[in-house]
Structure formats: C-alpha cells, structure tokens
Design a protein around this motif. Structure first.
Motif, PDB file in Angstrom:
ATOM      1  N   VAL A   1      11.485  -3.656   5.232  1.00 34.99           N
ATOM      2  CA  VAL A   1      11.359  -3.828   6.686  1.00 34.99           C
ATOM      3  C   VAL A   1       9.921  -3.641   7.160  1.00 34.99           C
ATOM      4  O   VAL A   1       9.565  -4.072   8.256  1.00 34.99           O
ATOM      5  CB  VAL A   1      12.269  -2.846   7.449  1.00 34.99           C
ATOM      6  CG1 VAL A   1      13.728  -3.136   7.158  1.00 34.99           C
ATOM      7  CG2 VAL A   1      11.946  -1.393   7.111  1.00 34.99           C
ATOM      8  N   ALA A   2       9.059  -2.999   6.359  1.00 36.02           N
ATOM      9  CA  ALA A   2       7.669  -2.787   6.777  1.00 36.02           C
ATOM     10  C   ALA A   2       6.819  -2.442   5.563  1.00 36.02           C
ATOM     11  O   ALA A   2       7.323  -1.950   4.553  1.00 36.02           O
ATOM     12  CB  ALA A   2       7.581  -1.657   7.807  1.00 36.02           C
ATOM     13  N   GLY A   3       5.513  -2.723   5.681  1.00 35.67           N
ATOM     14  CA  GLY A   3       4.578  -2.391   4.620  1.00 35.67           C
ATOM     15  C   GLY A   3       3.353  -1.686   5.178  1.00 35.67           C
ATOM     16  O   GLY A   3       2.921  -1.973   6.302  1.00 35.67           O
ATOM     17  N   ILE A   4       2.804  -0.733   4.421  1.00 36.52           N
ATOM     18  CA  ILE A   4       1.623   0.025   4.823  1.00 36.52           C
ATOM     19  C   ILE A   4       0.583  -0.120   3.719  1.00 36.52           C
ATOM     20  O   ILE A   4       0.837   0.233   2.564  1.00 36.52           O
ATOM     21  CB  ILE A   4       1.947   1.510   5.042  1.00 36.52           C
ATOM     22  CG1 ILE A   4       3.057   1.677   6.076  1.00 36.52           C
ATOM     23  CG2 ILE A   4       0.702   2.282   5.467  1.00 36.52           C
ATOM     24  CD1 ILE A   4       3.633   3.082   6.135  1.00 36.52           C
ATOM     25  N   ILE A   5      -0.594  -0.650   4.055  1.00 39.96           N
ATOM     26  CA  ILE A   5      -1.644  -0.892   3.067  1.00 39.96           C
ATOM     27  C   ILE A   5      -2.815   0.046   3.324  1.00 39.96           C
ATOM     28  O   ILE A   5      -3.242   0.231   4.475  1.00 39.96           O
ATOM     29  CB  ILE A   5      -2.122  -2.354   3.122  1.00 39.96           C
ATOM     30  CG1 ILE A   5      -0.979  -3.312   2.773  1.00 39.96           C
ATOM     31  CG2 ILE A   5      -3.293  -2.573   2.158  1.00 39.96           C
ATOM     32  CD1 ILE A   5      -1.340  -4.770   2.928  1.00 39.96           C
ATOM     33  N   CYS A   6      -3.335   0.634   2.262  1.00 37.91           N
ATOM     34  CA  CYS A   6      -4.529   1.479   2.357  1.00 37.91           C
ATOM     35  C   CYS A   6      -5.524   1.000   1.290  1.00 37.91           C
ATOM     36  O   CYS A   6      -5.317   1.208   0.095  1.00 37.91           O
ATOM     37  CB  CYS A   6      -4.176   2.945   2.146  1.00 37.91           C
ATOM     38  SG  CYS A   6      -5.592   4.056   2.271  1.00 37.91           S
ATOM     39  N   GLU A   7      -6.573   0.315   1.745  1.00 35.26           N
ATOM     40  CA  GLU A   7      -7.592  -0.212   0.838  1.00 35.26           C
ATOM     41  C   GLU A   7      -8.947   0.312   1.288  1.00 35.26           C
ATOM     42  O   GLU A   7      -9.382   0.054   2.416  1.00 35.26           O
ATOM     43  CB  GLU A   7      -7.576  -1.738   0.848  1.00 35.26           C
ATOM     44  CG  GLU A   7      -8.447  -2.357  -0.209  1.00 35.26           C
ATOM     45  CD  GLU A   7      -8.222  -3.856  -0.332  1.00 35.26           C
ATOM     46  OE1 GLU A   7      -8.851  -4.465  -1.212  1.00 35.26           O
ATOM     47  OE2 GLU A   7      -7.417  -4.412   0.448  1.00 35.26           O
TER      48      GLU A   7
END
Length: 394
Positions: free
Chosen positions: A315-321
């Motif tokens: 339902v959702a994605g969290i990206i940390c780059e």
C-alpha cells in the motif's frame, strides 16, 4: 427460519505413521481386529502422530468456513477425512446431501477416460442420471472452456485444464456441500475470478469448506475460519480478520522471513517509536535502522521499506537514499514518516537494501515489524473541488 446444519464435525482426530513398516503392521492388525469385532487402538503407537486432533465445527446451508494454516498443519488431511477418503480414528462426522469435492489435482478422474466420460462418471457417483447430466453438460463445457479437448483422455490434460474441468463438475452438479482445496491456485486469474463468481451463485444453497493460503480469497467468501497448527485448532470463530492476523503473525520475527542476503550487511536493529505498535491516523512516527557493513563498500546502501496490509498487498513505499561519503562500517538511518493517512487496520513492513549505483539487491526481509492503525473513522481527508454546471434547453 433457521437454515439446516449440513456438516457436523464432532471431536474428529486422524493419525498417521511416519514409518512404512509400522504403517503396514498397524494397518494389518487393525483390519484383523475389525474382522473379529475387536476395538482398534485409539491412542498413539510407536512412530504415529496426530495429523488432525480434536476438531469440531458445524456448517449450515449458506455458510462457508475457511481452513488456514502452514503447510503440514492438517488442513488437507481434514478435508480427506470429511470427503470419506480417510476414516477418522476418533470423533464423528455427519454430512447431509450431495458432496462435491475438489481436493487434489486430478483426484476423482480416471486418467484413461476422456473429459466427457469423466463428467458422466463423477455425476453417477453423486447419484445423477444420464438425462440429468445431459441437461447440465453444455453448461459444464462452457464453464470449463476446454470444449476442443473434451474427448481427449484426461491423462493428457494440463494441470490448469484438470482444475477447470474438476471445478466445473463439482460446482454445476448442485452440491449441498462443496469442498475446495488449494487447487484453485493452479488456475489463471480469469478462471479464478469466474470460480468465485460461481461460488457466489451457489453459496446461498450450499455449505462450502474452503482451504487456501491466499488470505484475500479466504476473507472474500468465508464467514467462519479455523486456523490449524500441527493438527490442532489454534483459532476458531467468525472474526475472519483475527484469524488471518494470527496466521500472518506465525511468519513474523522469523529467520525464514529473510528472503535474500548477499552477506555484505548485517541488520543490528530495526524499530519504530510507536507505543504498543499502535499508529493513530495523522500521527508522525520515526523508523530507526542500524546496520553493520560486513564488506568494504564505496557507497551507502539504499533503503526501501514497503508497507503491506493484512492481506499482504503493498500500500505504500518509503525510500531512503543518501549521497554522502561513506565513513566507518556502522550506519544508522532515521526516517521520519509524517502525517500518516493509512486506513484503519493491521500492517506489516518489509525491508530491502540495495546498491544505489547498480540497483542490485543486497538484503531483503519480510515482516520486519508490524503496526496497527487506529483512530476515528470519521477523520476523512477533505478534497478541494471545482464544479461547473451547464444547462441546455431543448
């Protein structure tokens, strides 16, 4: 008027033997005792185990019960006992009316006979006359979508064709009780959707026993649920969501959830600052991830969290780059999620790490932690809309 009970299972147990020699010995001994009217052993003997132990439930016309659990939990063994393929070692089963079953791929089919001949063969077992089958034949053929292969021996059918024919027969012969195992998973999406449409049509007049590892399917049609574990009932009731949640919890915090690891990183900790794993709608929360690099790298790994609902749908994605110079081999990521607008319910979080330069995966773990979203269902998010009305006079 209360609907009649079609299936009544009372403290049913079934045992098996892990050793072939002991199995043959016990089987022969039990047959001899039965011939002379002696009581066979109801307790476990050497190398025996309970595949099903002390299961009880009632199912009325118009009801569907879902049996869920890990592989080896006893679901299929229970279905075979219900369908008469095995005799229970303890307990009593009462089933009223005609029983249609789709338990194992190709079960009930004579591989030498054609699809058409197997239709008549299965129908005769259920007590249908040739004339009654003739009246339903075209409907069965159209539903199965294998008309061009109907006069070919079933042994030459693909797994999908066998499922199509098996479900078409089982559902079109007006069963009072329909037993369906995981075999529907073999069918393509279009056929599965058609099967559920057919289940919706026959359910008011049928009692359905349904086994699946696909929880959205269970949630869609079942009004009762039994969670099994090593032959025993772990949860039983009408709260489908609770049963599914307990099923998913069995796979949480488990080493088997690590589905990929190239050996370059070690997860030291991954947690959040939510009290009792509870998230209130619109609440901010902080995810803290600590990792240790086990190999020398020239980049900071990219982190991706994927949030899934109780049916394991993303339902959702969290990206940390992070584009910084790498210093040291211990890294701490802090990710602040603001103004969460999740719908109420249970969620799990999956973690992935990858190489930001090549996009190659480095590590993936499912269900690294779980949360539950609570709050006022009336906290709707307002939308700003522009409206325009045109009036036309004839």
């Amino acid at each position: 008027m209360e609907k009649e009970v079609l299936v009544k299972v009372e403290n049913v147990s079934k045992k098996f033997t892990t050793d072939l020699k002991d199995s043959l010995k016990y089987g022969f001994s039990d047959i001899i005792k039965s011939l002379f009217g002696k009581q066979t052993s109801k307790e476990l003997r050497k190398n025996e185990f309970w595949a099903v132990q002390d299961v009880s439930f009632e199912l009325k016309r118009g009801e569907c019960i879902g049996l869920i659990g890990h592989n080896g939990a006893g679901k299929s063994s229970l279905l075979k006992v219900l369908n008469g393929l095995y005799s229970p070692d303890k307990g009593k089963i009462t089933m009223k009316g005609k029983v249609g079953a789709l338990i194992e791929l190709g079960a009930g089919f004579n591989p030498i006979l054609t699809g058409r001949e197997n239709i008549y063969n299965n129908a005769s077992i259920l007590g249908f006359s040739k004339q009654e089958v003739d009246e339903k034949m075209q409907s069965i053929i159209e539903f199965s979508e294998i008309e061009d292969f109907l006069d070919m021996p079933v042994k030459n059918y693909s797994s999908g064709m066998r499922v199509r024919l098996g479900f078409a027969i089982a559902s079109h012969l007006d069963p009072d009780i329909l037993i369906v195992d995981e075999v529907l998973a073999v069918g393509d999406l279009g056929f599965v959707l058609k099967c559920f449409k057919k289940i919706d049509q026959i359910l008011p007049n049928t009692a359905i026993i349904f086994v699946s590892h696909t929880m959205p399917m269970v949630a869609r049609i079942c009004n009762q649920i039994i969670l099994m574990d090593h032959g025993k009932v772990e949860y039983q009731g009408n709260n489908i969501s609770k049963g599914i949640e307990l099923y998913y919890n069995k796979f949480s915090n488990n080493e088997s959830n690590t589905v990929f690891d190239d050996g370059s990183v070690e997860i030291i900790s991954c947690n959040h600052n939510l009290k009792d794993n509870t998230l209130h709608r619109h609440q901010d929360y902080l995810i803290t991830l600590q990792i240790k690099l086990k190999k020398e790298l020239n980049f900071i790994p990219k982190v991706y969290f994927e949030l899934k609902d109780k049916d394991l749908r993303p339902v959702a994605g969290i990206i940390c780059e992070i584009n910084k110079e790498l210093k040291g081999n211990n890294l701490t990521y802090k990710i602040n999620v603001k103004n969460s607008l999740l719908t109420l319910g249970n969620y799990v979080m999956d973690l992935s790490l990858s190489n930001p330069l090549t996009k190659e995966p480095m590590f993936r773990q499912n269900n690294i932690f779980s949360i539950v979203c609570v709050g006022d269902r009336q906290q709707w998010v307002p939308f700003e809309l522009e409206s325009e009305l045109e009036l036309h006079q004839n």
